[in-house]
Design an enzyme around this catalytic site. Sequence first.
Site, PDB file in Angstrom:
ATOM      1  CG  ASN A  37      -1.524   1.322   1.533  1.00 28.86           C
ATOM      2  OD1 ASN A  37      -2.475   1.768   0.888  1.00 28.86           O
ATOM      3  ND2 ASN A  37      -0.946   2.025   2.507  1.00 28.86           N
ATOM      4  CB  SER A  89      -3.475  -0.129  -8.500  1.00 28.03           C
ATOM      5  OG  SER A  89      -3.412   0.593  -9.677  1.00 28.03           O
ATOM      6  CE1 TYR A  94      -0.215   7.643  -6.933  1.00 26.55           C
ATOM      7  CE2 TYR A  94      -2.194   8.342  -8.100  1.00 26.55           C
ATOM      8  CZ  TYR A  94      -1.602   7.659  -7.061  1.00 26.55           C
ATOM      9  OH  TYR A  94      -2.373   6.997  -6.148  1.00 26.55           O
ATOM     10  CE  LYS A 105      -0.287   4.087  -6.775  1.00 27.16           C
ATOM     11  NZ  LYS A 105      -0.109   3.204  -5.614  1.00 27.16           N
TER      12      LYS A 105
HETATM   13  N1  LIG Z   1      -6.189   8.441  -0.944  1.00 32.78           N
HETATM   14  C1  LIG Z   1      -6.584   8.270  -2.171  1.00 32.78           C
HETATM   15  O1  LIG Z   1      -7.559   8.896  -2.604  1.00 32.78           O
HETATM   16  C2  LIG Z   1      -5.896   7.276  -3.067  1.00 32.78           C
HETATM   17  C3  LIG Z   1      -6.461   7.012  -4.306  1.00 32.78           C
HETATM   18  C4  LIG Z   1      -5.894   6.035  -5.119  1.00 32.78           C
HETATM   19  C5  LIG Z   1      -4.789   5.338  -4.686  1.00 32.78           C
HETATM   20  N2  LIG Z   1      -4.223   5.629  -3.474  1.00 32.78           N
HETATM   21  C6  LIG Z   1      -3.069   4.832  -3.061  1.00 32.78           C
HETATM   22  O2  LIG Z   1      -3.258   4.363  -1.741  1.00 32.78           O
HETATM   23  C7  LIG Z   1      -1.994   4.118  -1.141  1.00 32.78           C
HETATM   24  C8  LIG Z   1      -1.960   4.751   0.247  1.00 32.78           C
HETATM   25  O3  LIG Z   1      -1.987   6.157   0.111  1.00 32.78           O
HETATM   26  P1  LIG Z   1      -2.845   7.119   1.040  1.00 32.78           P
HETATM   27  O4  LIG Z   1      -3.714   7.911   0.151  1.00 32.78           O
HETATM   28  O5  LIG Z   1      -3.436   6.366   2.164  1.00 32.78           O
HETATM   29  O6  LIG Z   1      -1.692   8.155   1.495  1.00 32.78           O
HETATM   30  P2  LIG Z   1      -0.848   8.323   2.827  1.00 32.78           P
HETATM   31  O7  LIG Z   1      -1.744   8.607   3.991  1.00 32.78           O
HETATM   32  O8  LIG Z   1       0.201   9.318   2.460  1.00 32.78           O
HETATM   33  O9  LIG Z   1      -0.177   6.901   3.053  1.00 32.78           O
HETATM   34  C9  LIG Z   1       1.056   6.501   2.520  1.00 32.78           C
HETATM   35  C10 LIG Z   1       1.777   5.684   3.570  1.00 32.78           C
HETATM   36  O10 LIG Z   1       2.964   5.132   3.001  1.00 32.78           O
HETATM   37  C11 LIG Z   1       4.021   5.260   3.917  1.00 32.78           C
HETATM   38  N3  LIG Z   1       5.286   5.343   3.182  1.00 32.78           N
HETATM   39  C12 LIG Z   1       5.686   6.311   2.336  1.00 32.78           C
HETATM   40  N4  LIG Z   1       6.921   6.062   1.884  1.00 32.78           N
HETATM   41  C13 LIG Z   1       7.313   4.902   2.453  1.00 32.78           C
HETATM   42  C14 LIG Z   1       8.488   4.109   2.392  1.00 32.78           C
HETATM   43  N5  LIG Z   1       9.545   4.444   1.655  1.00 32.78           N
HETATM   44  N6  LIG Z   1       8.515   2.970   3.128  1.00 32.78           N
HETATM   45  C15 LIG Z   1       7.475   2.613   3.884  1.00 32.78           C
HETATM   46  N7  LIG Z   1       6.338   3.298   3.975  1.00 32.78           N
HETATM   47  C16 LIG Z   1       6.263   4.438   3.271  1.00 32.78           C
HETATM   48  C17 LIG Z   1       3.732   6.535   4.701  1.00 32.78           C
HETATM   49  O11 LIG Z   1       4.295   6.487   6.016  1.00 32.78           O
HETATM   50  P3  LIG Z   1       5.779   7.091   6.320  1.00 32.78           P
HETATM   51  O12 LIG Z   1       5.808   8.453   5.684  1.00 32.78           O
HETATM   52  O13 LIG Z   1       5.858   7.096   7.798  1.00 32.78           O
HETATM   53  O14 LIG Z   1       6.758   6.136   5.709  1.00 32.78           O
HETATM   54  C18 LIG Z   1       2.206   6.506   4.782  1.00 32.78           C
HETATM   55  O15 LIG Z   1       1.754   5.844   5.946  1.00 32.78           O
HETATM   56  C19 LIG Z   1      -0.939   4.668  -2.093  1.00 32.78           C
HETATM   57  O16 LIG Z   1      -0.387   3.596  -2.842  1.00 32.78           O
HETATM   58  C20 LIG Z   1      -1.757   5.572  -3.000  1.00 32.78           C
HETATM   59  O17 LIG Z   1      -1.162   5.746  -4.257  1.00 32.78           O
HETATM   60  C21 LIG Z   1      -4.746   6.590  -2.664  1.00 32.78           C
END
Ligand SMILES: NC(=O)c1ccc[n+]([C@@H]2O[C@H](COP(=O)([O-])OP(=O)(O)OC[C@H]3O[C@@H](n4cnc5c(N)ncnc54)[C@H](OP(=O)(O)O)[C@@H]3O)[C@@H](O)[C@H]2O)c1
Length: 286
Positions: A93, A169, A186, A190
């Site tokens: 994730n 993704s 981005y 994905k």
């Molecule tokens: N939110 C949306 O609307 C949305 C939509 C489509 C897809 N996504 C996908 O959902 C996934 C989660 O994103 P999110 O939206 O929940 O954002 P988020 O809150 O920023 O979560 C990302 C997480 O990844 C961790 N992370 C970042 N770099 C890292 C690394 N090098 N090693 C380990 N952990 C790492 C971060 O923690 P640390 O900074 O502490 O490492 C954070 O907890 C992503 O793949 C994103 O592309 C999100």
Amino acid sequence: MATAISLSGRVGLVTGGGTGIGFMIAKAFAANGAKVYITGRRLDVLEKAAASVIGVSGSIVPLQMNVTDEEDVKAGAKHIEDIDGKLDILVNNAGFAGARNQAGSHDTDFATKKYAAEDPFEPETVQNWADLFALNTIAPFFVVHAFQSLLVKGASSRPQGTSSVINISSVAAKMNTSAPMVSFAYSVTKAALDKLTLVLATSFAGRSIPIRVNALQPGVFASEMVPPELLEALKTQLLPGQVAPIPAGRHGSDAEMGMTALYLAVSDYTNGAVLSVDGGVSLVNP
Ligand SMILES: NC(=O)c1ccc[n+]([C@@H]2O[C@H](COP(=O)([O-])OP(=O)(O)OC[C@H]3O[C@@H](n4cnc5c(N)ncnc54)[C@H](OP(=O)(O)O)[C@@H]3O)[C@@H](O)[C@H]2O)c1
Ligand SMILES: *[C@@H]1O[C@H](CO)[C@@H](O)[C@H](O)[C@H]1NC(C)=O
Ligand SMILES: *[C@@H]1O[C@H](CO)[C@@H](O)[C@H](O)[C@H]1NC(C)=O
């Protein structure tokens, strides 16, 4: 059904599980009985998230692990091997959409510049693209590699069992309109992750390795990546670059994300699926 979707006795790991979508998924797994490791770079964030989950039948365990650091990932796998001896569910994730600041966290300046830029090449940099591919596309492949033998042990801990890899993704992977305020890279990272999901699922299936690989494409969910103003704006406005509003008229909920991940985790018959959970946004936007 209550028994069919129970994760009692199963061990899961959600990368980036301390915030946003990863935490939604971890909470759903723990509510259904799993022991779930949540990983990330910031241990304080993970500890706070774990401590906030109480009264569930499973548990949440913080584990610091930087997924772009090979040695860190190997150490994480060794740690779980020593304690649990298996892994049943792996959720890739951890991901990123924009750019990092010096401290390694979200560069809000990038989003603002991207939003204002007329030129699609601004403010993109080679370093930024490399960072996005390293986290979103390359890391999940090597995380699966590091945990592969534990996933096989997870599968064999149940009769005719399989273990489950879920790659988070994005609907950005299939939409051709550019996602608002994020790097052009981005959606490319994905789309590559979705292809990787199918290639790996096929490779495991062809070798009778009992690991299923599926991808989940979220639409908009609340997280550190998505500014609260955007969640509010999408209820009444078109997002930049899109031609129609989200049919659901809102962002997705914790429960809607959790139940989807739960399904992919337990359904031994679901393999190689790429599933969108997006309130219909990709249905009405090309
Ligand atoms: N939110 C949306 O609307 C949305 C939509 C489509 C897809 N996504 C996908 O959902 C996934 C989660 O994103 P999110 O939206 O929940 O954002 P988020 O809150 O920023 O979560 C990302 C997480 O990844 C961790 N992370 C970042 N770099 C890292 C690394 N090098 N090693 C380990 N952990 C790492 C971060 O923690 P640390 O900074 O502490 O490492 C954070 O907890 C992503 O793949 C994103 O592309 C999100
Ligand atoms: C994560 O790992 C990468 C690659 O080894 C490294 O460049 C980065 O500094 C690490 N980040 C943290 C916070 O440890
Ligand atoms: C993006 O373009 C491709 C190629 O024309 C098409 O197959 C696909 O359906 C488009 N995506 C969406 C969400 O309409």
